[in-house]
Design an enzyme around this catalytic site. Sequence first.
Site, mmCIF file in Angstrom:
data_model
loop_
_atom_site.group_PDB
_atom_site.id
_atom_site.type_symbol
_atom_site.label_atom_id
_atom_site.label_comp_id
_atom_site.label_asym_id
_atom_site.label_seq_id
_atom_site.Cartn_x
_atom_site.Cartn_y
_atom_site.Cartn_z
ATOM 1 N N ILE A 29 0.833 -1.209 0.000
ATOM 2 C CA ILE A 29 0.000 0.000 0.000
ATOM 3 C C ILE A 29 0.864 1.255 0.000
ATOM 4 O O ILE A 29 0.484 2.293 -0.565
ATOM 5 C CB ILE A 29 -0.989 -0.014 1.188
ATOM 6 C CG1 ILE A 29 -2.081 1.035 0.987
ATOM 7 C CG2 ILE A 29 -0.276 0.187 2.507
ATOM 8 C CD1 ILE A 29 -3.050 0.725 -0.130
ATOM 9 N N ALA A 30 2.047 1.191 0.609
ATOM 10 C CA ALA A 30 2.961 2.338 0.595
ATOM 11 C C ALA A 30 3.411 2.646 -0.825
ATOM 12 O O ALA A 30 3.560 3.816 -1.203
ATOM 13 C CB ALA A 30 4.170 2.065 1.484
ATOM 14 N N SER A 75 11.953 2.619 6.977
ATOM 15 C CA SER A 75 11.645 1.201 7.058
ATOM 16 C C SER A 75 12.376 0.615 8.249
ATOM 17 O O SER A 75 13.265 1.250 8.822
ATOM 18 C CB SER A 75 12.074 0.489 5.769
ATOM 19 O OG SER A 75 11.889 -0.907 5.869
ATOM 20 N N ASP A 83 -9.677 -5.392 6.627
ATOM 21 C CA ASP A 83 -9.054 -5.077 5.343
ATOM 22 C C ASP A 83 -10.069 -4.676 4.284
ATOM 23 O O ASP A 83 -9.844 -3.731 3.523
ATOM 24 C CB ASP A 83 -8.250 -6.272 4.837
ATOM 25 C CG ASP A 83 -6.760 -6.072 5.017
ATOM 26 O OD1 ASP A 83 -6.155 -5.417 4.159
ATOM 27 O OD2 ASP A 83 -6.214 -6.557 6.019
ATOM 28 N N TYR A 130 11.972 3.672 11.846
ATOM 29 C CA TYR A 130 10.851 4.600 11.928
ATOM 30 C C TYR A 130 11.190 5.791 12.819
ATOM 31 O O TYR A 130 10.732 6.920 12.577
ATOM 32 C CB TYR A 130 9.611 3.890 12.477
ATOM 33 C CG TYR A 130 9.128 2.732 11.635
ATOM 34 C CD1 TYR A 130 9.347 2.685 10.263
ATOM 35 C CD2 TYR A 130 8.439 1.672 12.222
ATOM 36 C CE1 TYR A 130 8.897 1.622 9.493
ATOM 37 C CE2 TYR A 130 7.980 0.600 11.460
ATOM 38 C CZ TYR A 130 8.222 0.575 10.107
ATOM 39 O OH TYR A 130 7.773 -0.476 9.360
ATOM 40 N N HIS A 162 -0.505 0.395 13.583
ATOM 41 C CA HIS A 162 -0.918 1.759 13.243
ATOM 42 C C HIS A 162 -0.820 2.700 14.437
ATOM 43 O O HIS A 162 -0.283 3.805 14.323
ATOM 44 C CB HIS A 162 -2.348 1.764 12.706
ATOM 45 C CG HIS A 162 -2.481 1.246 11.319
ATOM 46 N ND1 HIS A 162 -3.687 1.173 10.657
ATOM 47 C CD2 HIS A 162 -1.557 0.771 10.442
ATOM 48 C CE1 HIS A 162 -3.504 0.678 9.448
ATOM 49 N NE2 HIS A 162 -2.220 0.413 9.299
ATOM 50 N N LYS A 213 -6.221 2.780 6.628
ATOM 51 C CA LYS A 213 -7.358 2.116 7.242
ATOM 52 C C LYS A 213 -7.103 0.601 7.245
ATOM 53 O O LYS A 213 -6.313 0.116 6.436
ATOM 54 C CB LYS A 213 -8.661 2.498 6.515
ATOM 55 C CG LYS A 213 -8.910 1.826 5.172
ATOM 56 C CD LYS A 213 -8.148 2.345 4.063
ATOM 57 C CE LYS A 213 -8.149 1.586 2.786
ATOM 58 N NZ LYS A 213 -6.869 1.074 2.435
ATOM 59 N N SER A 249 -13.273 2.482 -5.696
ATOM 60 C CA SER A 249 -12.189 3.062 -6.495
ATOM 61 C C SER A 249 -12.773 4.123 -7.421
ATOM 62 O O SER A 249 -13.994 4.226 -7.553
ATOM 63 C CB SER A 249 -11.509 1.967 -7.323
ATOM 64 O OG SER A 249 -10.911 0.996 -6.503
#
Length: 327
Positions: A15-16, A35, A177, A57, A78, A96, A254
């Site tokens: 996702i990054a 990372s 997810d 991080y 998160h 999310k 989307s």
Amino acid sequence: MAGTIRWGILGTGFIAHLQAADLVNNGFSVTAVGSRSQESADAFAAEFGIPVAHGSYEALVADANVDVVYVSTPHPFHAENALLALRAGKHVLIEKAFTLNAAEAREVVRVGADAGLVVLEAMWTRFLPHMVRIREIIAAGTLGDVRTLIADHNQSLPTDPRHRINNPELGGGALLDLGIYPVSFAFDLFGSPSTVLANAAKTQTGVDRQTAIIFGYPDGQQAVLHCALDTAGPNRAVILGTEGRIEIDTVWYSPTTFSVFDSAGTVIERFETAVEPRGMQFQAWEAERLIGAGLTSGEILPPEESVRIMETLDEIRRQIGVVYPGE
């Protein structure tokens, strides 16, 4: 505003990559990536032309050339990662589902509010052009009284029990997810439900394989939602009102098209627009808008709503018997 506020990417997973591509391709200033390994950070930075790669991080959030951190790690991390950034004075855009549970969500929002920093959930669908137009149509009364949302998010994902989607240690399961999308959509339309009814089937690893959800509301509205991780679905959504309906085409969450019908079934509006590349830039623009205006909360997805969504996800998990390690 894009290009004046400096972004850091926390995490280098799938996702990054999607978010970084939409940032870079739309002129945002991405100044650093962090990372847990220097090698991964270096590779990510080289791929996207990011000038600084941090091997931790902690180093990323300490970077003086970063204003806002995009948190892209799995759900169980998160809160920890967002709090790390907030306590370093950075605004956060958090993937999310917002956190693993509501207790974590409340803590993240509290720390952000105390520091006067933006805390925004990266529910990118909320900010897409077709969703903006849908809210306008509903506000104009075109559908009459909006009564029902029907939405699914069903995919055929890897069945390997070690894969993140099946791993309880990583917050796996369909709900957090995939189900987060229709759940958040229901909140967008109707707010917090007054009743929640959920039923699920589980994988051998103990996470939800598929989950069916019905929300009820004080004025009688209903949301009928479904998610699954091992059966590909149409991924469409329908909003029903007393004077008409909106049918959102595949894939509804989307960038996509939709049709508005009157009560006689006649198409009265067809919405089509081109969004490139994936559409994740819109949530970043919202984060930058809030930062630039000196605000910590917007109307489309305030942090308090993200907390209420997590409270509802907690209730769904209570009903279907999904508990994550450490809870």
